[in-house]
Design a protein around this motif. Sequence first.
Motif, PDB file in Angstrom:
ATOM      1  N   ALA A  46       0.823  -1.211   0.000  1.00 16.94           N
ATOM      2  CA  ALA A  46       0.000   0.000   0.000  1.00 16.94           C
ATOM      3  C   ALA A  46       0.858   1.263   0.000  1.00 16.94           C
ATOM      4  N   GLU A  47       1.935   1.264   0.762  1.00 15.85           N
ATOM      5  CA  GLU A  47       2.777   2.455   0.861  1.00 15.85           C
ATOM      6  C   GLU A  47       3.609   2.687  -0.390  1.00 15.85           C
ATOM      7  N   ALA A  48       3.789   1.648  -1.204  1.00 16.62           N
ATOM      8  CA  ALA A  48       4.601   1.793  -2.416  1.00 16.62           C
ATOM      9  C   ALA A  48       3.796   2.244  -3.618  1.00 16.62           C
ATOM     10  N   ALA A  49       2.469   2.347  -3.475  1.00 25.62           N
ATOM     11  CA  ALA A  49       1.606   2.604  -4.635  1.00 25.62           C
ATOM     12  C   ALA A  49       1.142   4.055  -4.693  1.00 25.62           C
ATOM     13  N   PRO A  82      -1.570   6.996  -5.000  1.00 23.83           N
ATOM     14  CA  PRO A  82      -2.909   6.996  -4.391  1.00 23.83           C
ATOM     15  C   PRO A  82      -4.001   6.480  -5.317  1.00 23.83           C
ATOM     16  N   GLU A  83      -3.958   6.894  -6.588  1.00 27.14           N
ATOM     17  CA  GLU A  83      -5.035   6.552  -7.508  1.00 27.14           C
ATOM     18  C   GLU A  83      -5.085   5.077  -7.879  1.00 27.14           C
ATOM     19  N   LYS A  87     -11.015   1.298  -7.294  1.00 24.57           N
ATOM     20  CA  LYS A  87     -10.538   2.610  -7.731  1.00 24.57           C
ATOM     21  C   LYS A  87     -11.705   3.527  -8.094  1.00 24.57           C
ATOM     22  N   LYS A  88     -12.856   2.942  -8.427  1.00 21.45           N
ATOM     23  CA  LYS A  88     -14.015   3.733  -8.842  1.00 21.45           C
ATOM     24  C   LYS A  88     -14.968   4.034  -7.690  1.00 21.45           C
ATOM     25  N   ILE A  89     -15.223   3.031  -6.832  1.00 18.16           N
ATOM     26  CA  ILE A  89     -16.242   3.237  -5.799  1.00 18.16           C
ATOM     27  C   ILE A  89     -15.682   3.228  -4.382  1.00 18.16           C
ATOM     28  N   TYR A 132      -6.561  10.461  -0.937  1.00 21.85           N
ATOM     29  CA  TYR A 132      -7.309   9.283  -1.419  1.00 21.85           C
ATOM     30  C   TYR A 132      -8.131   8.725  -0.274  1.00 21.85           C
ATOM     31  N   LYS A 133      -9.392   8.473  -0.539  1.00 22.37           N
ATOM     32  CA  LYS A 133     -10.265   7.883   0.470  1.00 22.37           C
ATOM     33  C   LYS A 133     -10.519   6.421   0.132  1.00 22.37           C
TER      34      LYS A 133
END
Length: 440
Positions: free
Chosen positions: A150-153, A155-156, A309-311, A438-439
């Motif tokens: 997660a930390e390497a990616a 946000p989108e 990524k969409k919802i 990013y949420k």
Amino acid sequence: MTASTAAPTQRPQVTEAFAKRTAIAALVGTAMEWYDFFLFTTASAIVFNVQYFQTEDLALATIYSFGTMAVGFVARPIGGIVFGHIGDRIGRKKVLMITIIGIGLVTGLIGLLPNANTIGVWAPIMLIILRIGQGLCVGGEWGGAATAAAEAAPPESRSFWAALPQIGSPIGTLLSSGGFFILGLTVSTEAFDAWGWRVPFVLAIPLLGLAVYVRNTLEESPVFKAAVEGEDVAKEVPIVQLFKNSWREVIVGFMCNLLGLAAFFLVTTYVVSYGVNNLGMSKNQMLAATLVGAAVEIFTILWVGTWAKKIGANRITVISGIATVLVAFPVWLMVNTGNVWLVILAVVIGMQALSMAYGVNASVLTALFKPEYRTSGVSISCNLSAVISGFVPMIATALTAAFSGSWVPAAIMLMIIGAITAVGGMLAPRFNVMDDGYKA
């Protein structure tokens, strides 16, 4: 400057290429870890009750076997505390290297362990000790892998790359159940009971070399590097900070993670045992159902990683919980027919309903905790739910025996687990602390 007063660490810029390398390295090791861990769960359903627990009561022997399996889950929170501390203080990569070596060696030793006919009571005692070793290592593995990915990616695309290591679970299932399935086709029942079941365990040792090689290419988390450079690492013990500042998030994380673990062992490990012991189906028929379900699960996880990524990952968690509640009784009605095709369909449906939540767990849980104690938070949340999950097959077996072989208690258990995770997914957005907008 203390962790509580330090300025927040700015999230460093990362690329899709870096995210891909990190996610793949995490995936290879995670697949190896789950292969080792699931070997034990599958063997608990079809091997250990006969090899290590000498009693003429099959239901009681199965409960003992599943109890030994559960011990590994009890050990997982301890591993989560220890390795979460290492991950938050020393680095995510070091955790992933230590845990993979530990679980590979322990799994190989299980394959060499004499049974109860050879060494008597020492056989189940040694089996329990080795299972505890597995649990300690796996307790640190998933939290470290989820945090690193997660930390390497960016946000989108975080939901997708954080979902990739989750594929390690169905791959581990395919390798472990597939190994037993092939042996069931190629050797006699007598040979399988005598030595055949040991082969997949011993194979963990050469596979360990490959996994260590790949994991060694993993780079340290850029978020952890930035925290070290900015002196924003935990000054207090991470677990102390976690429960002081984020105990509510731990509860929410527990709820969100419960479905992907507890329901998985209900729909796979327990269903295999139920089919063999209650419906009179063959081991290979039940293993085939698990194999098909795991193969489809790979595509489900990839799909939800993209859909998130969409919802948003939290909404998928809610959808997964509700879907599990809705399919619980239909799934068990199909299983109870004893028709091999309906059993396979039931396992596939059940696994995909719960796998939607499992696929986005890394995105959901990492967003709940600050970087200075993120590995600890993710590990503790995951492993608290694992403790409950580890007892699910044993509880389901006991309830089935208490209710004269009825499948209804297992269906109700599946509904309750789904409902808990759905509520957790609804609560999770309130606690998002990722600093990049990013949420989850």
